[in-house]
Design a protein around this motif. Structure first.
Motif, PDB file in Angstrom:
ATOM      1  N   PHE A 200       2.193   5.811   7.549  1.00  0.00           N
ATOM      2  CA  PHE A 200       3.310   6.459   6.790  1.00  0.00           C
ATOM      3  C   PHE A 200       4.448   7.327   7.739  1.00  0.00           C
ATOM      4  O   PHE A 200       5.621   7.003   7.336  1.00  0.00           O
ATOM      5  N   LYS A 201       3.906   8.090   8.456  1.00  0.00           N
ATOM      6  CA  LYS A 201       4.879   8.605   9.435  1.00  0.00           C
ATOM      7  C   LYS A 201       5.576   7.724  10.388  1.00  0.00           C
ATOM      8  O   LYS A 201       6.907   7.861  10.604  1.00  0.00           O
ATOM      9  N   LYS A 202       4.790   6.684  10.708  1.00  0.00           N
ATOM     10  CA  LYS A 202       5.756   5.588  11.470  1.00  0.00           C
ATOM     11  C   LYS A 202       6.906   5.053  10.798  1.00  0.00           C
ATOM     12  O   LYS A 202       7.993   4.770  11.366  1.00  0.00           O
ATOM     13  N   GLN A 203       6.588   4.720   9.427  1.00  0.00           N
ATOM     14  CA  GLN A 203       7.824   4.343   8.444  1.00  0.00           C
ATOM     15  C   GLN A 203       8.792   5.195   8.201  1.00  0.00           C
ATOM     16  O   GLN A 203       9.803   4.939   7.930  1.00  0.00           O
ATOM     17  N   TYR A 204       8.329   6.614   7.974  1.00  0.00           N
ATOM     18  CA  TYR A 204       9.341   7.334   7.208  1.00  0.00           C
ATOM     19  C   TYR A 204       9.613   8.773   7.999  1.00  0.00           C
ATOM     20  O   TYR A 204      10.581   9.517   7.813  1.00  0.00           O
ATOM     21  N   ASN A 205       9.139   8.633   9.297  1.00  0.00           N
ATOM     22  CA  ASN A 205       9.280   9.760  10.064  1.00  0.00           C
ATOM     23  C   ASN A 205       8.995  11.235   9.594  1.00  0.00           C
ATOM     24  O   ASN A 205       9.488  12.112   9.797  1.00  0.00           O
ATOM     25  N   ILE A 206       8.000  11.128   8.530  1.00  0.00           N
ATOM     26  CA  ILE A 206       7.730  12.242   8.031  1.00  0.00           C
ATOM     27  C   ILE A 206       6.175  12.001   7.768  1.00  0.00           C
ATOM     28  O   ILE A 206       5.794  10.963   7.260  1.00  0.00           O
ATOM     29  N   SER A 207       5.463  13.038   7.586  1.00  0.00           N
ATOM     30  CA  SER A 207       3.974  12.865   7.222  1.00  0.00           C
ATOM     31  C   SER A 207       4.111  12.867   5.491  1.00  0.00           C
ATOM     32  O   SER A 207       4.847  13.269   4.789  1.00  0.00           O
ATOM     33  N   PRO A 208       2.751  12.279   5.003  1.00  0.00           N
ATOM     34  CA  PRO A 208       2.613  12.139   3.658  1.00  0.00           C
ATOM     35  C   PRO A 208       2.902  13.581   2.892  1.00  0.00           C
ATOM     36  O   PRO A 208       3.385  13.696   1.772  1.00  0.00           O
ATOM     37  N   ARG A 209       2.048  14.486   3.474  1.00  0.00           N
ATOM     38  CA  ARG A 209       2.136  15.891   2.794  1.00  0.00           C
ATOM     39  C   ARG A 209       3.325  16.344   2.870  1.00  0.00           C
ATOM     40  O   ARG A 209       3.847  16.880   1.623  1.00  0.00           O
ATOM     41  N   ALA A 210       4.106  16.460   3.894  1.00  0.00           N
ATOM     42  CA  ALA A 210       5.693  16.946   3.907  1.00  0.00           C
ATOM     43  C   ALA A 210       6.456  16.053   2.836  1.00  0.00           C
ATOM     44  O   ALA A 210       7.506  16.645   2.278  1.00  0.00           O
TER      45      ALA A 210
ATOM     46  N   ALA B 213      -5.117   7.732   0.068  1.00  0.00           N
ATOM     47  CA  ALA B 213      -5.267   6.921   1.030  1.00  0.00           C
ATOM     48  C   ALA B 213      -6.480   5.921   0.695  1.00  0.00           C
ATOM     49  O   ALA B 213      -6.172   4.657   0.942  1.00  0.00           O
ATOM     50  N   LEU B 214      -7.517   6.518   0.237  1.00  0.00           N
ATOM     51  CA  LEU B 214      -8.820   5.506  -0.207  1.00  0.00           C
ATOM     52  C   LEU B 214      -8.117   4.658  -1.146  1.00  0.00           C
ATOM     53  O   LEU B 214      -8.726   3.340  -1.274  1.00  0.00           O
ATOM     54  N   ASN B 215      -7.711   5.194  -2.267  1.00  0.00           N
ATOM     55  CA  ASN B 215      -7.401   4.258  -3.412  1.00  0.00           C
ATOM     56  C   ASN B 215      -6.266   3.061  -3.225  1.00  0.00           C
ATOM     57  O   ASN B 215      -6.332   2.175  -3.967  1.00  0.00           O
ATOM     58  N   CYS B 216      -5.419   3.234  -2.012  1.00  0.00           N
ATOM     59  CA  CYS B 216      -4.505   2.434  -1.867  1.00  0.00           C
ATOM     60  C   CYS B 216      -4.773   1.389  -0.784  1.00  0.00           C
ATOM     61  O   CYS B 216      -3.932   0.849  -0.164  1.00  0.00           O
ATOM     62  N   GLY B 217      -6.252   1.483  -0.436  1.00  0.00           N
ATOM     63  CA  GLY B 217      -6.609   0.705   0.619  1.00  0.00           C
ATOM     64  C   GLY B 217      -6.487   1.000   2.246  1.00  0.00           C
ATOM     65  O   GLY B 217      -6.686  -0.172   3.184  1.00  0.00           O
TER      66      GLY B 217
ATOM     67  N   ARG C 182       0.788  -1.318  -0.205  1.00  0.00           N
ATOM     68  CA  ARG C 182       0.191   0.100   0.058  1.00  0.00           C
ATOM     69  C   ARG C 182       0.760   1.253   0.155  1.00  0.00           C
ATOM     70  O   ARG C 182       0.502   2.263  -0.879  1.00  0.00           O
ATOM     71  N   ILE C 183       1.937   1.176   0.798  1.00  0.00           N
ATOM     72  CA  ILE C 183       3.032   2.479   1.023  1.00  0.00           C
ATOM     73  C   ILE C 183       3.406   2.662  -0.398  1.00  0.00           C
ATOM     74  O   ILE C 183       3.587   3.783  -0.973  1.00  0.00           O
ATOM     75  N   SER C 184       4.115   1.701  -0.817  1.00  0.00           N
ATOM     76  CA  SER C 184       4.511   1.715  -2.285  1.00  0.00           C
ATOM     77  C   SER C 184       3.801   2.316  -3.236  1.00  0.00           C
ATOM     78  O   SER C 184       4.424   3.130  -4.069  1.00  0.00           O
TER      79      SER C 184
ATOM     80  N   SER D 249      -6.292   9.628   7.883  1.00  0.00           N
ATOM     81  CA  SER D 249      -5.675   9.473   9.376  1.00  0.00           C
ATOM     82  C   SER D 249      -4.858   8.117   9.314  1.00  0.00           C
ATOM     83  O   SER D 249      -3.659   8.262  10.134  1.00  0.00           O
ATOM     84  N   TYR D 250      -5.456   7.122   9.117  1.00  0.00           N
ATOM     85  CA  TYR D 250      -4.709   5.794   9.131  1.00  0.00           C
ATOM     86  C   TYR D 250      -3.473   5.947   8.259  1.00  0.00           C
ATOM     87  O   TYR D 250      -2.320   5.485   8.816  1.00  0.00           O
ATOM     88  N   PHE D 251      -3.697   6.457   7.042  1.00  0.00           N
ATOM     89  CA  PHE D 251      -2.558   6.536   6.287  1.00  0.00           C
ATOM     90  C   PHE D 251      -1.227   7.182   6.675  1.00  0.00           C
ATOM     91  O   PHE D 251      -0.201   6.944   6.770  1.00  0.00           O
ATOM     92  N   HIS D 252      -1.772   8.503   7.045  1.00  0.00           N
ATOM     93  CA  HIS D 252      -0.888   9.425   7.957  1.00  0.00           C
ATOM     94  C   HIS D 252      -0.030   8.588   8.980  1.00  0.00           C
ATOM     95  O   HIS D 252       1.140   8.631   9.057  1.00  0.00           O
ATOM     96  N   ARG D 253      -0.635   8.115   9.697  1.00  0.00           N
ATOM     97  CA  ARG D 253       0.043   7.344  10.998  1.00  0.00           C
ATOM     98  C   ARG D 253       0.844   6.061  10.620  1.00  0.00           C
ATOM     99  O   ARG D 253       1.924   6.088  10.823  1.00  0.00           O
TER     100      ARG D 253
END
Length: 255
Positions: free
Chosen positions: A240-250, A225-229, A206-208, A234-238
């Motif tokens: 993503f940030k856990k894996q990359y230490n940065i928000s999706p927007r940033a 976020a919806l398109n990738c499942g 999903r992240i890829s 908010s779940y996508f943000h959580r």
């Protein structure tokens, strides 16, 4: 790259043919139904569904379909020069590959384009389809090599997850049902052989997918976020940030 011929054949009667590849040409033949026998460079091989045959430059090829046999195949003969040669000169003559829909759709579309009258053909589209098909075949062979030391049931789980992880409502239960296993057995086997969980593997896919859509589309992050499942931004943000230490927007702005 230049296509010599590309098509689909089905035989339900005795049939045989022979062919010799030219010095820069490759013949790809994928058995999608029934059985047959082939001889490449004097060596005979039985062929069944899922077998990919690669006849390399200057090799001879013969196909035999017996009286009681039925045989269906996709085939492609092309001159590719160095680009194809780098990918397939060391490939095995015969490989058992997974007949996934993406690969078959690419081959089918290329066949349709090649059937058009010359003045109706789009050479740019044909080159794109040919390149995509060759890369898909290369990946299928590489998957086979990596799967040799892995139980088939694990590979079956992985392929299912790769195809369904980005769909809404994806559950571990779906993987277990697909493989005719209990959820606990499914989870245990996957973790034992891959040292990761089914959910972690699905999340990586999903992240890829999300990163590619962030790079190459103008979709909003909420829609991605919806398109990738992920179900919600908010779940996508959580995740993503856990894996990359940065928000999706940033991350997107940084790109």
């Amino acid at each position: 790259m230049k296509i010599g011929f590309c098509g689909y054949s089905y035989h339900n009667y005795a049939y045989n043919t022979s062919h010799q590849s030219r010095y820069v040409s490759y013949l790809f033949r994928l058995q999608i139904d029934g059985t047959a026998q082939v001889k490449v460079g004097g060596k005979e091989h039985p062929i069944e569904k899922g077998d990919l045959l690669i006849v390399k430059p200057n090799e001879t090829y013969e196909l035999y379909v017996g009286e009681q046999q039925k045989s269906g195949d996709f085939h492609l003969y092309c001159e590719g020069g160095e680009w194809i040669d780098q990918r397939f000169r060391h490939a095995p003559t015969l490989s058992k590959i997974h007949l996934d829909d993406t690969l078959l759709d690419l081959w089918h579309h290329l066949i349709i384009e090649e059937r058009r009258p010359l003045k109706e053909r789009n050479s740019e589209l044909n080159q794109y389809l040919l390149s995509a098909l060759c890369v898909s075949l290369e990946r299928s062979i590489d998957r086979k090599v990596s799967d040799i030391h892995r139980p088939y049931i694990i590979t079956r789980m992985m392929r299912y997850i790769e195809e369904h992880a980005t769909k809404q409502g994806f559950k571990v239960q779906d993987v277990a049902d697909h493989c005719h296993l209990s959820v606990s057995r499914c989870v245990h086997l996957f973790k034992e052989h891959l040292q990761t969980t089914i959910i972690e593997y699905a999340q990586s896919i999903r992240i890829s997918t999300a990163i590619n859509q962030m790079k190459y589309t103008t979709m909003t992050l909420e829609n991605i976020a919806l398109n990738c499942g992920f179900g919600s931004y908010s779940y996508f943000h959580r995740v993503f940030k856990k894996q990359y230490n940065i928000s999706p927007r940033a991350y997107r702005e940084k790109m």
